[in-house]
Design a protein around this motif. Structure first.
Motif, PDB file in Angstrom:
ATOM      1  N   UNK A   4       0.805  -1.155  -0.270  1.00  0.00           N
ATOM      2  CA  UNK A   4       0.093   0.060   0.137  1.00  0.00           C
ATOM      3  C   UNK A   4       1.085   1.254   0.002  1.00  0.00           C
ATOM      4  N   UNK A   5       0.734   2.069  -0.872  1.00  0.00           N
ATOM      5  CA  UNK A   5       1.504   3.447  -1.211  1.00  0.00           C
ATOM      6  C   UNK A   5       0.361   4.560  -0.626  1.00  0.00           C
ATOM      7  N   UNK A   6       0.661   4.979   0.484  1.00  0.00           N
ATOM      8  CA  UNK A   6       0.325   6.152   1.092  1.00  0.00           C
ATOM      9  C   UNK A   6       0.618   7.451   0.406  1.00  0.00           C
ATOM     10  N   UNK A   7      -0.054   8.256  -0.276  1.00  0.00           N
ATOM     11  CA  UNK A   7       0.483   9.313  -0.874  1.00  0.00           C
ATOM     12  C   UNK A   7       0.705   9.006  -2.288  1.00  0.00           C
ATOM     13  N   UNK A   8      -0.132   8.006  -3.024  1.00  0.00           N
ATOM     14  CA  UNK A   8       0.084   7.444  -4.354  1.00  0.00           C
ATOM     15  C   UNK A   8       0.241   8.250  -5.364  1.00  0.00           C
ATOM     16  N   UNK A  27      -1.424  -0.950  -4.340  1.00  0.00           N
ATOM     17  CA  UNK A  27      -2.753  -0.318  -4.241  1.00  0.00           C
ATOM     18  C   UNK A  27      -2.258   1.008  -3.580  1.00  0.00           C
ATOM     19  N   UNK A  28      -2.655   2.137  -4.303  1.00  0.00           N
ATOM     20  CA  UNK A  28      -2.435   3.568  -3.963  1.00  0.00           C
ATOM     21  C   UNK A  28      -3.442   3.960  -3.146  1.00  0.00           C
ATOM     22  N   UNK A  29      -3.072   4.939  -2.177  1.00  0.00           N
ATOM     23  CA  UNK A  29      -4.150   5.726  -1.203  1.00  0.00           C
ATOM     24  C   UNK A  29      -3.702   7.121  -0.973  1.00  0.00           C
ATOM     25  N   UNK A  30      -4.819   8.036  -1.364  1.00  0.00           N
ATOM     26  CA  UNK A  30      -4.579   9.399  -1.252  1.00  0.00           C
ATOM     27  C   UNK A  30      -5.538  10.151  -1.809  1.00  0.00           C
ATOM     28  N   UNK A  39      -7.535  10.665   3.225  1.00  0.00           N
ATOM     29  CA  UNK A  39      -7.249  12.222   3.659  1.00  0.00           C
ATOM     30  C   UNK A  39      -6.739  12.306   4.887  1.00  0.00           C
ATOM     31  N   UNK A  40      -5.420  12.319   4.995  1.00  0.00           N
ATOM     32  CA  UNK A  40      -4.663  12.304   6.264  1.00  0.00           C
ATOM     33  C   UNK A  40      -5.148  13.797   7.309  1.00  0.00           C
ATOM     34  N   UNK A  55      -2.133  -6.255   4.207  1.00  0.00           N
ATOM     35  CA  UNK A  55      -0.984  -5.700   3.144  1.00  0.00           C
ATOM     36  C   UNK A  55       0.316  -6.246   3.881  1.00  0.00           C
ATOM     37  N   UNK A  56       1.283  -6.686   2.810  1.00  0.00           N
ATOM     38  CA  UNK A  56       2.467  -6.980   3.390  1.00  0.00           C
ATOM     39  C   UNK A  56       3.301  -5.872   3.747  1.00  0.00           C
ATOM     40  N   UNK A  57       3.310  -4.818   2.987  1.00  0.00           N
ATOM     41  CA  UNK A  57       4.144  -3.498   3.235  1.00  0.00           C
ATOM     42  C   UNK A  57       3.338  -2.354   3.139  1.00  0.00           C
ATOM     43  N   UNK A  58       3.457  -1.249   4.022  1.00  0.00           N
ATOM     44  CA  UNK A  58       2.822   0.052   3.788  1.00  0.00           C
ATOM     45  C   UNK A  58       3.927   1.010   3.849  1.00  0.00           C
ATOM     46  N   UNK A  59       4.132   1.651   2.624  1.00  0.00           N
ATOM     47  CA  UNK A  59       5.055   2.884   2.430  1.00  0.00           C
ATOM     48  C   UNK A  59       4.300   4.268   2.496  1.00  0.00           C
ATOM     49  N   UNK A  60       4.763   4.859   3.525  1.00  0.00           N
ATOM     50  CA  UNK A  60       3.935   6.184   3.787  1.00  0.00           C
ATOM     51  C   UNK A  60       5.028   7.478   3.024  1.00  0.00           C
TER      52      UNK A  60
END
Length: 286
Positions: A4-8, A27-30, A39-40, A55-60
């Motif tokens: 998961x990419x936060x700020x995709x 998967x992208x989130x933003x 929305x953070x 998810x295996x990894x979350x990249x913020x």
């Protein structure tokens, strides 16, 4: 592997996705142009974990950089909301998604002394984000990596965060006369975005944890930046110096290669190569 990419929709995420997609489902989130709306600035979103699954990894990657250099009250509040509390919310989400690894993309500016002329709400809030991420991940025993890159360039989307850097390049491309204060010796550290991507890619694959800086091995002065651009572009620009003005302050950091030694990679893209790539891909020069 699922990531998961936060700020995709960020410049870094857009460069990173093609690399990660070779071996993981992304998967992208933003807030804009992402698979999942997140929305953070808002309270914790309900139901996101159910939509996404484990998810295996979350990249913020998401961050608020500020609208001005003045750090007015609105900027400070928004920076803390997004960069500090938003990071905590990203970690909450990681725990709900049963993530096995959290990677937080911070900034080398968190290492600035509080009295530095470059210290601002962005640096302060990202520092708080690091502390909250470390606090949460230690509490829930989630492996955490904090990466502190220098200012990066290379993608056209980087331009909005490096206005002076790109103005110098664009003026050289147009053959304008460049005026620098003092002797132009003020130094900075710039790392190409593709090198940052390579670092993150290896951190994901090798499951490296810990807190690391992510710098280019050499610092450069504004004088070197302009002269390199003139040479690469074969530009008619002249470089002159306003000696009535003092040189700016350096904004550099002590280089330690510990992360690069672990992952078997050191930034490869020289300033000349980075400028050449920008010239070829983003400007209709000549």
């Amino acid at each position: 592997m699922k990531i998961l990419l936060v700020g995709g929709s960020s410049s870094l995420a857009q460069q990173l996705i093609p690399h990660l997609s070779c071996y993981a489902d992304i998967i992208t989130a933003g807030r804009h142009n992402c698979d999942i709306y997140l929305d953070l600035q808002n309270p914790e979103e309900k139901g996101i974990a159910h939509k996404i699954g484990d998810m295996t990894v979350l990249i913020h990657i998401a961050a608020y950089f500020g609208k001005s250099l003045k750090d007015d009250q609105e900027d400070v509040l928004k920076a803390e909301t997004v960069n500090a509390l938003g990071t905590y919310k990203a970690c909450l989400l990681a725990e709900k998604l049963k993530a096995q690894h959290v990677i937080y993309i911070s900034t080398i500016f968190t290492q600035l002394d509080d009295h530095s002329p470059f210290f601002n709400s962005y640096a302060l809030s990202k520092r708080h984000g690091e502390e909250l991420a470390a606090f949460f991940c230690a509490q829930y025993k989630i492996p955490l990596t904090i990466l502190r890159p220098a200012q990066f360039y290379g993608s056209i989307l980087c331009k909005r965060h490096q206005p002076f850097f790109y103005k110098l390049l664009d003026d050289v491309f147009l053959g304008k006369t460049i005026t620098l204060y003092g002797t132009g010796k003020a130094k900075r550290n710039y790392i190409h975005i593709d090198d940052v991507v390579q670092v993150i890619d290896r951190v994901v694959k090798q499951r490296v944890t810990g807190t690391y800086q992510c710098l280019y091995p050499q610092n450069i002065s504004y004088k070197e930046l302009v002269q390199t651009a003139i040479n690469v572009c074969q530009s008619n620009s002249r470089l002159i110096f306003n000696t009535q003005k003092a040189d700016g302050f350096d904004n550099t950091f002590c280089y330690t290669p510990s992360l690069y030694q672990q992952i078997g990679f050191e930034p490869q893209i020289t300033l000349a190569d980075g400028i050449k790539d920008y010239l070829i891909n983003h400007k209709n020069y000549g």
